[in-house]
Design an enzyme around this catalytic site. Structure first.
Site, PDB file in Angstrom:
ATOM      1  N   HIS A 291       0.813  -1.219   0.000  1.00 44.45           N
ATOM      2  CA  HIS A 291       0.000   0.000   0.000  1.00 44.45           C
ATOM      3  C   HIS A 291       0.843   1.264   0.000  1.00 44.45           C
ATOM      4  O   HIS A 291       0.427   2.290  -0.508  1.00 44.45           O
ATOM      5  CB  HIS A 291      -1.027  -0.039   1.119  1.00 44.45           C
ATOM      6  CG  HIS A 291      -2.146  -0.955   0.769  1.00 44.45           C
ATOM      7  ND1 HIS A 291      -2.125  -2.285   1.097  1.00 44.45           N
ATOM      8  CD2 HIS A 291      -3.270  -0.745   0.036  1.00 44.45           C
ATOM      9  CE1 HIS A 291      -3.202  -2.867   0.604  1.00 44.45           C
ATOM     10  NE2 HIS A 291      -3.919  -1.958  -0.045  1.00 44.45           N
TER      11      HIS A 291
ATOM     12  N   GLU B  10     -11.171 -10.830  -4.864  1.00 44.74           N
ATOM     13  CA  GLU B  10      -9.732 -10.781  -4.631  1.00 44.74           C
ATOM     14  C   GLU B  10      -9.204 -12.009  -3.894  1.00 44.74           C
ATOM     15  O   GLU B  10      -8.057 -12.050  -3.488  1.00 44.74           O
ATOM     16  CB  GLU B  10      -9.316  -9.479  -3.926  1.00 44.74           C
ATOM     17  CG  GLU B  10     -10.177  -9.064  -2.768  1.00 44.74           C
ATOM     18  CD  GLU B  10      -9.868  -7.656  -2.247  1.00 44.74           C
ATOM     19  OE1 GLU B  10      -8.871  -7.052  -2.648  1.00 44.74           O
ATOM     20  OE2 GLU B  10     -10.655  -7.184  -1.415  1.00 44.74           O
TER      21      GLU B  10
ATOM     22  N   ASN C 196      -4.541  -6.881  -6.943  1.00 43.02           N
ATOM     23  CA  ASN C 196      -3.384  -6.868  -6.025  1.00 43.02           C
ATOM     24  C   ASN C 196      -3.476  -8.033  -5.058  1.00 43.02           C
ATOM     25  O   ASN C 196      -2.514  -8.772  -4.846  1.00 43.02           O
ATOM     26  CB  ASN C 196      -3.336  -5.564  -5.223  1.00 43.02           C
ATOM     27  CG  ASN C 196      -3.404  -4.350  -6.116  1.00 43.02           C
ATOM     28  OD1 ASN C 196      -3.031  -4.439  -7.279  1.00 43.02           O
ATOM     29  ND2 ASN C 196      -3.878  -3.235  -5.589  1.00 43.02           N
ATOM     30  N   ASP C 197      -4.634  -8.181  -4.454  1.00 48.87           N
ATOM     31  CA  ASP C 197      -4.792  -9.283  -3.511  1.00 48.87           C
ATOM     32  C   ASP C 197      -5.035 -10.599  -4.231  1.00 48.87           C
ATOM     33  O   ASP C 197      -4.601 -11.653  -3.763  1.00 48.87           O
ATOM     34  CB  ASP C 197      -5.947  -8.992  -2.541  1.00 48.87           C
ATOM     35  CG  ASP C 197      -5.473  -8.120  -1.386  1.00 48.87           C
ATOM     36  OD1 ASP C 197      -4.378  -8.370  -0.871  1.00 48.87           O
ATOM     37  OD2 ASP C 197      -6.200  -7.174  -1.028  1.00 48.87           O
TER      38      ASP C 197
ATOM     39  N   CYS D 164     -10.027  -2.957 -10.281  1.00 51.43           N
ATOM     40  CA  CYS D 164      -9.563  -1.769  -9.565  1.00 51.43           C
ATOM     41  C   CYS D 164      -8.197  -1.978  -8.926  1.00 51.43           C
ATOM     42  O   CYS D 164      -7.687  -1.107  -8.235  1.00 51.43           O
ATOM     43  CB  CYS D 164     -10.578  -1.335  -8.512  1.00 51.43           C
ATOM     44  SG  CYS D 164     -10.795  -2.548  -7.199  1.00 51.43           S
TER      45      CYS D 164
HETATM   46  C1  PEP Z   1      -6.706  -4.999  -4.651  1.00 55.96           C
HETATM   47  O1  PEP Z   1      -6.482  -5.865  -3.798  1.00 55.96           O
HETATM   48  O2  PEP Z   1      -6.425  -5.145  -5.849  1.00 55.96           O
HETATM   49  C2  PEP Z   1      -7.334  -3.719  -4.281  1.00 55.96           C
HETATM   50  C3  PEP Z   1      -7.729  -2.859  -5.180  1.00 55.96           C
HETATM   51  O3  PEP Z   1      -7.446  -3.435  -2.956  1.00 55.96           O
HETATM   52  P1  PEP Z   1      -6.206  -3.005  -2.060  1.00 55.96           P
HETATM   53  O4  PEP Z   1      -5.036  -2.738  -2.969  1.00 55.96           O
HETATM   54  O5  PEP Z   1      -6.593  -1.778  -1.308  1.00 55.96           O
HETATM   55  O6  PEP Z   1      -6.013  -4.192  -1.188  1.00 55.96           O
HETATM   56 MG    MG Z   2      -7.367  -5.687  -1.835  1.00 58.71          MG
END
Ligand code: PEP
Ligand code: MG
Length: 592
Positions: free
Chosen positions: A201, A452, A475-476, A523
């Site tokens: 993050h 995710e 991402n997750d 996203c």
């Molecule tokens: C993700 O996991 O892709 C996401 C958009 O959420 P974050 O990056 O805040 O975990």
């Molecule tokens: Mg996430």
């Protein structure tokens, strides 16, 4: 002598400037005995540090925005009082004089003593002041370490000899996402950290600031010294220390070329994102704070696809924002978007996003000390469902904001049918609460789930039945599919968005959602990577949400894409399992 350090590129561009080392916030200090004839100097060093913190606190108070909550001013006053209290002046000075402790040692010895005394006091208010004392001591320690706590005064645009003033590049062992967010109004030109992965993050926030950054640059904070000249090559994840004039010249040239490219892209701001075969693509923005909505609009976003609401909850020393405060923040974002949809994700705290910057992976906070693996622990929707009062407060605040413009609710890390049931039940209850209070909200507001966790992909029919829309958090999804901690630089080389298993899961989600007529977006960071745009378009994705800084580059890709053609090429990518075969299929996808 110039030398280069290699890390992970997380935010593009070139930054050139002097290193500004940020000491870790930890109360981890050196211990040594001061020579007899240096004792008075050491006392003076401590006094000077306290004076610097005093000046810093009054500057912070003076510069508080007019609309800052009253508590902010009061909180700075309390810190100023603690700073001037004898408990932090007399005793540490005595320790320096009688035991020859260095200033840091004296100060932390005193702190430990105070903490013990406070623990014995049977008064909650006084016990709560413990955290304040710790923070004041940390501020003094940081000054003693030669690293101002907060942001240094803005650098002048020109130095004394009329040359452009050098940029300031932060070098730190690690920076928490919340601290990173603090830097958005500062003069820093780049970030280098020892720790971190591509989609940690901290990296995500750096990208949102559109500031060149490299993370996972091992030992950077030890090898780079205060005021060293450094260059960050954000495209390569390279940090060049003490560059020669020729190298500097080369990078200055690259910097100006990039500035030109950015300027050229601005022309696309008002161009609709339509592919060559006439398909309209929605490019939305990811934001962390309501005020980011301005950047979203400026980049031409057609809405907010992900408002990471957890940033509102961070670094509040245990006190979470109440319903009204949250409502104001959500409403501010909704109003700033002037009728465009705003997708607000409920709190996604945990793992590398602790509530407090000092908590988390280093295991110092009680809450996380017991979590064996925070990425797999009580985070995101799991935490919300375990704290229904907190969750209901957030849901009511979100619902209230929906009376001011189109709001969509998004829930993070869903995997179980019962999580969907419990969440929807709590939404219904929040609605009833507001109805009873006669407070307006959008009764038809849409609810969606983040996809995710691989289990959610395998359970798509359920999500498609119960949810109004889906948003893929790549991402997750990558982290959990490949079992690679997204914030751990030791395994960062294995974190691969193009791994065939990851691509299968993304493609399947998009395909099934499209077939069911349920809107689906991406996203995660893949949505903002122009190198991935054609791949995602070919999979059938029509909604992308990313940081505003990436939006025009992605739009440029969309304008040159032909979805029909891409979908055939992507089929070949999805059928390739052998690395060479997959690489060849991906190469055929790339433009030009
Ligand atoms: C993700 O996991 O892709 C996401 C958009 O959420 P974050 O990056 O805040 O975990
Ligand atoms: Mg996430």
């Amino acid at each position: 002598m110039p030398f280069a350090l290699h890390g992970i590129p997380v935010s593009r561009g070139v930054a050139i400037g002097r290193a500004h080392l940020l000491a870790p916030a930890a109360l981890d200090v050196s211990h040594y005995l001061v020579d007899e004839d240096r004792i008075e100097d050491e006392v003076q060093r401590l006094r000077a540090a306290r004076a610097a913190v005093r000046a810093e606190l009054s500057a912070l108070k003076r510069d508080l925005p007019r609309d800052a909550p009253e508590e902010m001013g009061a909180f700075l006053d309390v810190h100023a009082m603690i700073l001037d209290d004898e408990m932090l002046s007399r005793e540490p000075e005595r320790l320096i004089r009688t035991r020859r402790y260095n200033a840091e040692w004296a100060l932390t010895t005193r702190l430990e003593e105070l903490m013990r005394q406070f623990d014995e006091i049977d008064d909650e208010y006084i016990r709560e002041r413990k955290a304040d004392i710790e923070q004041v001591v940390e501020r003094i320690l940081k000054v003693l370490a030669g690293a101002p706590v907060l942001v240094p005064a803005p650098a002048p645009a020109l130095s004394a000899d009329g040359e452009p003033a050098p940029g300031v590049i932060v070098v730190a062992h690690d920076i928490s996402p919340a601290d990173m967010l603090q830097f958005r109004h500062t003069v820093f030109h780049g970030f280098v950290t020892d720790m971190g992965g591509r989609t940690s993050h901290t990296a995500i926030v750096a990208r949102s600031l559109d500031i060149p950054a490299a993370v996972g640059v091992q030992n950077a904070s030890e090898l780079i010294r205060q005021d060293d000249w450094i260059i960050i090559d954000g495209d390569a994840g390279l940090v060049i220390v003490d560059p020669t004039p020729i190298i500097l010249e080369e990078y200055r040239h690259r910097q100006s070329e990039r500035a030109l490219e950015k300027k050229r892209l601005q022309r696309l701001r008002h161009t609709p994102a339509v592919t060559l075969d006439g398909i309209e693509i929605d490019l939305l923005a990811n934001i962390e704070m309501a005020e980011d909505a301005t950047a979203a609009l400026a980049a031409g976003a057609v809405g907010v696809g992900l408002f990471r609401s957890e940033f509102l909850f961070m670094n509040r020393r245990g006190e979470l924002p109440g319903e009204d405060e949250q409502f104001e923040a959500y409403r501010a974002a909704v109003e700033a978007m002037h009728g465009l949809p705003v997708t607000i994700r409920t709190i996604d705290i945990g793992s590398d996003k602790p509530l407090d910057a000092r908590d988390g992976r280093d295991g110092r906070a009680d809450e996380y000390e017991t979590a064996l693996n925070p990425a797999l622990g009580l985070r995101a929707i799991r935490w919300s469902l375990s704290e229904p009062a907190m969750f209901l407060t957030q849901l009511r605040a979100l619902l209230r904001a929906s009376a001011y413009g189109p709001v969509r609710l998004l829930f993070p890390m869903m995997a179980h049918a019962r999580e969907i049931d419990q969440t929807l039940e709590l939404v219904a209850r929040a609605k009833r609460d507001l109805q009873e209070r006669g407070v307006p909200f959008d009764a038809h507001l849409q609810v969606g789930a983040m996809i995710e966790i691989p289990a959610a992909v395998l359970l798509l029919p359920l999500f498609l039945k119960r949810m109004d829309f889906l948003s893929i958090g790549t991402n997750d999804l990558i982290q959990y599919t490949l079992a690679i901690d997204r914030a751990d630089n030791a395994v960062a080389h294995l974190y691969d968005p193009l791994h065939p298993a990851v691509l299968q899961l993304i493609a399947r989600t998009i395909r099934e959602a499209n077939e069911a007529g349920v809107p689906v977006a991406v996203c995660g960071e893949m949505a903002g990577d122009p190198a991935m745009t054609r791949l995602l378009l070919g999979m059938g994705l029509r909604e992308f949400s990313m940081h505003p800084a990436q939006l025009l580059r992605v739009k440029q890709e969309v304008l040159h894409a032909d979805c029909g053609q891409l979908s055939a090429l992507v089929d070949a990518v999805l059928q390739a399992y052998e690395p060479e075969e997959a690489a060849a299929a991906l190469a055929r996808l790339s433009r030009g």
